[in-house]
Design an enzyme around this catalytic site. Structure first.
Site, PDB file in Angstrom:
ATOM      1  N   HIS A  96      53.116  97.806  23.803  1.00 24.02           N
ATOM      2  CA  HIS A  96      53.924  97.163  24.844  1.00 24.02           C
ATOM      3  C   HIS A  96      55.030  97.553  25.086  1.00 24.02           C
ATOM      4  O   HIS A  96      55.669  97.771  24.041  1.00 24.02           O
ATOM      5  CB  HIS A  96      53.333  95.537  24.808  1.00 24.02           C
ATOM      6  CG  HIS A  96      53.952  94.919  26.159  1.00 24.02           C
ATOM      7  ND1 HIS A  96      55.141  94.748  26.395  1.00 24.02           N
ATOM      8  CD2 HIS A  96      53.144  94.522  27.048  1.00 24.02           C
ATOM      9  CE1 HIS A  96      55.104  94.083  27.613  1.00 24.02           C
ATOM     10  NE2 HIS A  96      53.908  93.807  28.045  1.00 24.02           N
ATOM     11  N   GLU A 168      51.533  99.615  32.640  1.00 20.84           N
ATOM     12  CA  GLU A 168      52.630  98.778  33.026  1.00 20.84           C
ATOM     13  C   GLU A 168      53.764  99.037  33.352  1.00 20.84           C
ATOM     14  O   GLU A 168      54.749  99.299  32.290  1.00 20.84           O
ATOM     15  CB  GLU A 168      52.487  97.569  31.986  1.00 20.84           C
ATOM     16  CG  GLU A 168      51.269  97.326  31.745  1.00 20.84           C
ATOM     17  CD  GLU A 168      51.187  95.715  30.871  1.00 20.84           C
ATOM     18  OE1 GLU A 168      50.990  94.600  31.239  1.00 20.84           O
ATOM     19  OE2 GLU A 168      52.051  95.575  29.623  1.00 20.84           O
TER      20      GLU A 168
HETATM   21  P1  13P Z   1      54.023  89.602  33.753  1.00 19.58           P
HETATM   22  O1  13P Z   1      52.577  89.488  34.497  1.00 19.58           O
HETATM   23  O2  13P Z   1      54.510  88.172  33.033  1.00 19.58           O
HETATM   24  O3  13P Z   1      54.806  90.472  34.341  1.00 19.58           O
HETATM   25  O4  13P Z   1      53.684  90.321  32.260  1.00 19.58           O
HETATM   26  C1  13P Z   1      52.858  91.604  32.176  1.00 19.58           C
HETATM   27  C2  13P Z   1      52.635  92.094  30.737  1.00 19.58           C
HETATM   28  O5  13P Z   1      53.688  92.188  30.078  1.00 19.58           O
HETATM   29  C3  13P Z   1      51.381  92.102  30.141  1.00 19.58           C
HETATM   30  O6  13P Z   1      51.354  92.637  29.078  1.00 19.58           O
END
Ligand code: 13P
Length: 263
Positions: A96, A168
């Site tokens: 992440h 992401e």
């Molecule tokens: P948010 O949905 O709070 O932006 O976070 C996304 C995330 O980092 C999931 O791993």
């Protein structure tokens, strides 16, 4: 086609809060048909075993937010894949952006963790995503493909087929993030699908996902699910997202049956 809808709670929830959520989810699921939706929950390490215990026997996969690449040893403060597996995890989140930024996670350690996770038969949830400046330069697709390749290159097909990839964009994550417009995600997902489509278990999107934008994101080509933070930290929010995804997936399946198309 499986639609993955999951949440990481990040560094949130006491044990009591985590167990309460899990118990409520168990109850909510007992009266629901989620069809092809596969839920997953990634609690903090302190609540992993308890949450896995509460959700045992349900369709929910429970995961760990991180695990070390070695099985055991002098690695103070770390937990290993066998340990999280023993606690009930069937999935391990790896790389992440918050771990890459704050805890020195590199493409090299991410790779080792992918290998360790697969070695023990768990599902790696590989997170990739570009910073704002890369997005602004228009090179997001190249950047995330390189991250994914460094994490996965050389894996035999049967192992690659177990991997989930969560795209992401860093600029879209968290309270300071800007929700992505679906059009900004078309090229990165097309690029990921060009290399990994049909070869991994799924391509997920994450970053400021909520009930209002979820269907537009799930409608994008090559998006097999959503990885959610804040919008799923309250149980009602998560259950609403599951319902939405189940409704959309059910509609798609009915349409393809009528058209005679295999999903
Ligand atoms: P948010 O949905 O709070 O932006 O976070 C996304 C995330 O980092 C999931 O791993």
């Amino acid at each position: 086609m499986t639609v993955w809808i999951g949440t990481s709670w990040k560094m949130n929830k006491t044990l009591a809060e985590a167990v309460d959520y899990a118990g409520g989810l168990r109850q909510a699921l007992s009266g629901r048909s989620l069809g092809s939706v596969q839920p997953f929950i990634i609690p903090p390490a302190t609540a992993l075993a308890s949450v896995a215990g509460v959700l045992d026997g349900t369709s929910v996969l429970v995961g760990a937010q991180n695990a070390h690449w070695e099985d055991a040893g002098a690695w103070t403060g770390e937990v290993s894949v066998p340990q999280v597996s023993d606690a009930g995890a069937r999935l391990v989140e790896i790389g992440h952006s918050e771990r890459r930024e704050h805890f020195g996670e590199t493409d090299e350690t991410v790779r080792k963790k992918v290998d360790a996770t697969l070695r023990h038969g768990l599902i790696p949830l590989l997170c990739i995503g570009e910073p704002d400046e890369v997005h602004n330069a228009g090179t997001s697709s190249e950047y995330i493909l390189e991250q994914a390749r460094r994490a996965l290159d050389g894996l035999e097909d049967a192992l690659l087929a177990k991997v989930l990839i969560a795209y992401e964009p860093i600029w879209a994550i968290g309270a300071g993030g800007r929700p992505a417009h679906p059009d900004e995600l078309r090229a990165p997902f097309a690029a990921l699908a060009g290399t990994f489509g049909g070869r991994v278990a799924g391509l997920l999107y994450g970053g400021s996902v909520d009930l209002a934008n979820a269907s537009g994101l799930l409608d994008l080509p090559h998006v097999d699910g959503l990885f959610v933070g804040r919008a799923a930290w309250a149980l009602e929010g998560y259950v609403q997202l599951l319902d939405l995804a189940a409704g959309l997936a059910g509609g798609d399946e009915r349409r393809s049956e009528m058209e005679g198309v295999d999903q």
